[in-house]
Design a protein around this motif. Sequence first.
Motif, short mmCIF file in Angstrom:
data_model
loop_
_atom_site.label_atom_id
_atom_site.label_comp_id
_atom_site.label_asym_id
_atom_site.label_seq_id
_atom_site.Cartn_x
_atom_site.Cartn_y
_atom_site.Cartn_z
N ALA A 69 -0.52 2.98 -4.42
CA ALA A 69 -0.84 1.92 -3.47
C ALA A 69 -0.40 0.58 -4.05
CB ALA A 69 -2.34 1.91 -3.18
N ARG A 70 0.18 -0.25 -3.16
CA ARG A 70 0.49 -1.60 -3.62
C ARG A 70 -0.78 -2.44 -3.57
NH1 ARG A 70 5.18 -3.83 -0.18
NH2 ARG A 70 4.78 -5.69 -1.44
N THR A 71 -0.88 -3.33 -4.52
CA THR A 71 -2.07 -4.18 -4.54
C THR A 71 -1.61 -5.63 -4.60
OG1 THR A 71 -2.15 -4.06 -6.94
CG2 THR A 71 -3.51 -2.50 -5.73
N ALA A 72 -2.52 -6.50 -4.26
CA ALA A 72 -2.21 -7.92 -4.33
C ALA A 72 -3.39 -8.65 -4.94
CB ALA A 72 -1.92 -8.47 -2.93
N VAL A 125 -2.36 1.88 7.89
CA VAL A 125 -1.95 2.90 6.92
C VAL A 125 -1.78 2.20 5.58
CG1 VAL A 125 -0.81 4.50 8.50
CG2 VAL A 125 0.46 2.55 7.63
N PRO A 126 -2.08 2.90 4.49
CA PRO A 126 -1.94 2.26 3.18
C PRO A 126 -0.48 1.84 2.97
CG PRO A 126 -3.06 4.37 2.99
CD PRO A 126 -2.55 4.29 4.37
N ASP A 127 -0.31 0.69 2.37
CA ASP A 127 1.03 0.24 2.02
C ASP A 127 1.35 0.83 0.64
OD1 ASP A 127 3.41 -0.94 1.69
OD2 ASP A 127 2.64 -2.99 1.45
N ARG A 128 2.28 1.82 0.62
CA ARG A 128 2.50 2.50 -0.65
C ARG A 128 3.97 2.46 -1.01
NH1 ARG A 128 -0.73 8.09 -0.23
NH2 ARG A 128 1.02 8.56 1.15
N GLN A 129 4.21 2.63 -2.26
CA GLN A 129 5.59 2.77 -2.71
C GLN A 129 5.64 3.93 -3.69
OE1 GLN A 129 6.33 -0.96 -4.57
NE2 GLN A 129 5.13 -0.46 -6.39
N PHE A 130 6.84 4.42 -3.91
CA PHE A 130 6.99 5.51 -4.87
C PHE A 130 6.54 5.03 -6.24
CE2 PHE A 130 9.47 7.65 -8.14
CZ PHE A 130 9.15 8.96 -7.86
#
Lengths: 353, 358
Positions: A69-72, A125-130
């Motif tokens: 999950a991307r976080t900020a 939806v969760p913002d995800r990256q590989f």
Amino acid sequence: MSRVTAFLTRRRGGPGSILGWHWTDIVTFGWLAAGLIVMFGPALWLILSSFKTPAQLVEFPPSFLPFEARTAVVEGFDEPLPLYVVTDEQGPRTLAEVRRVGTVAQMVDPANPAEVQRVDIADRVPDRQFGLALENYTEPFVHFDFLLYLRNSVFVTLVATAITLLTNSMAAFALSKYQFRGRNAVMLTVLATLMIPLSVILVPLYSIISAVGLFNSLWGVILPTVATPTGIFLLRQYMLTIPDELLEAARMDHASEWQIYWRIVLPLTAPALAVLAIFSVVWRWNDFLWPLVVLSRREVYTLQVGLNTYAGELNVQWQYILSMTVVTMIPVVIVFIFLQRFITTGIAGTGLK
Amino acid sequence: MGQIHLHGIRKSYGPVDVLKGIDLRIGEGELVVFVGPSGCGKSTLLRMIAGLDRPTDGRIEINGTDVTARSAADRGLAMVFQSYALYPHMTVRQNMAFGLQNARMAPAEIEARIVDAARMLEIEKLLERRPGQLSGGQRQRVAIGRAIVRRPTAFLLDEPLSNLDAELRVSMRAELTALHDRLGATMIHVTHDQVEAMTMADRIVVLRAGKVEQVDTPLNLFNRPANLFVAGFIGAPGMNLWPGEATGDGRVRLDAGPVLAHPGPAQPKGARMTVGLRPQHLALAGEGAITATVGLIEALGAETVVHGTLTEGGARVLAVLPGQLALDKGDTVRLGHAPAALHLFDAEGQRLAGADAA
């Protein structure tokens, strides 16, 4: 390279057939593809899953690749907040979740942290990256006694393999090169033990090990496994192909029976010994049930038993089990990659399947 | 020293008697060839002498010492095997050194012996190779070299030439004989090839079905075969053997028809016997006693081998005639022979009489 490609894409269908494909091409490639999936699918799934976070491991439907999950970092909050892509009547936008109550999440725009928005969790939806959850790998090395278990496993594997090669080749030598009364009976008895699974003799074996004081000792793991009927059979079949005249020549050459074994027969049995060595390494490395029975103190755990400690009574730490399984697979895979030509030639030479 | 005496050697595998009581004296420096058809026990006998098998009964003496119970290594013999039995994982040098190392010989002495043997056999350049990299003839030399470095009491050679091609076999035969002369050691050579036996041997031991049929020099075997088996086995092509009946006046009436004068004293009338005549002793003759119809002609250039049948009676006749002859299939020829060239065997196949004509 082009020749490899040409070889791999060879087809029976020529330019005359439909699209250059004969039906046997389709069946062949389909069969091979199915085989590839059956063989490599589980291993690939294991490796990919070992890089997933615990949350991702239990999610349904599962994702194929590991994501994170991307976080900020949002002003006013100490911890980084997970980001979500929200699609509702106000249009798509990326928000950070502050907290969640039931089906409603309180979210903020990282650019405008003062305004809290309420979003239905169905709309986001969760913002995800590989991303790889490398902590699955690093964590056990720090908090888990991986190196201790590794040392135990390596010790058991190497010592057991060495003793296996020595004792089995001696038995095979006697059973293939000496004529004595009851030779076939002995061979049959040895082979008959193939039919008895470990689970049948587990309890008596445990009594013996316990009685001789090898409980909780790595030698207790090693000794009962070193005499293998498969190994004796494999080596015997190979030694039968060594001409007796060689042994007779050695006898005329003043060689003692030990020298005949050590200097003539063993070197000539090298291909079969290599096969047995590979088998033995794989067997001993992957052994689980017997070490689990013999070893009850953490200091003497082998890797396979150690892995089992992640499966607790109440929760199973799948991410560690998966990652450490990948690590324990590596030596076996390396052994296979480098010694596979011995396996094929050795097995072809002994007529063993 | 290299005398080998065998006393009543017997060998049985279960109910099967392979050797049926063999007595033999082999003198020092002799090259003795055991010859016989396959299954006659010649290799078994050699293995007994080597110590690789134990006789069921009997005694083996080497240089007057009873070695029957001794192990192969302690008999001081060296053996060259049919398959050479070179250790495939060792170099030629290691192959030759193996036996000496086991005998705990000093490395310098080992090296000296290997160099010596390698020079004698012209294999110096092969010393660092493995047997797999050698040709058949080279392996043969290495196998002999491995025996030579041991400086054995006697050499035992078990069909050492049978794996070589025909040309190489002839040259190795001569080399082995030369080697024997140079070493002066006792050699026992086993073969099924009677030509090999004839060309190499000081004495030949003809074996059949576990028994010694005859022991003698090659020429004596050829000229005075002790029985029908030896007569038929020694010499190529084989001797003509015709059964017949004595007429009582020093002649014999062959079952095939002709009446021939036989050598030696007259046999009682009606006695069954077999007449033997070497093909080489037949010659074209105007008034020869034997009339034959030519069947097959083998023109070898220097000589012509005629396979025919006796015109009376139809028994097979074989004649080796010198030179190149203008004969055709179906021709009738008259063949003559010196009466002294005939061999005579009684009903049991034992020699009755015959000339020593060569």
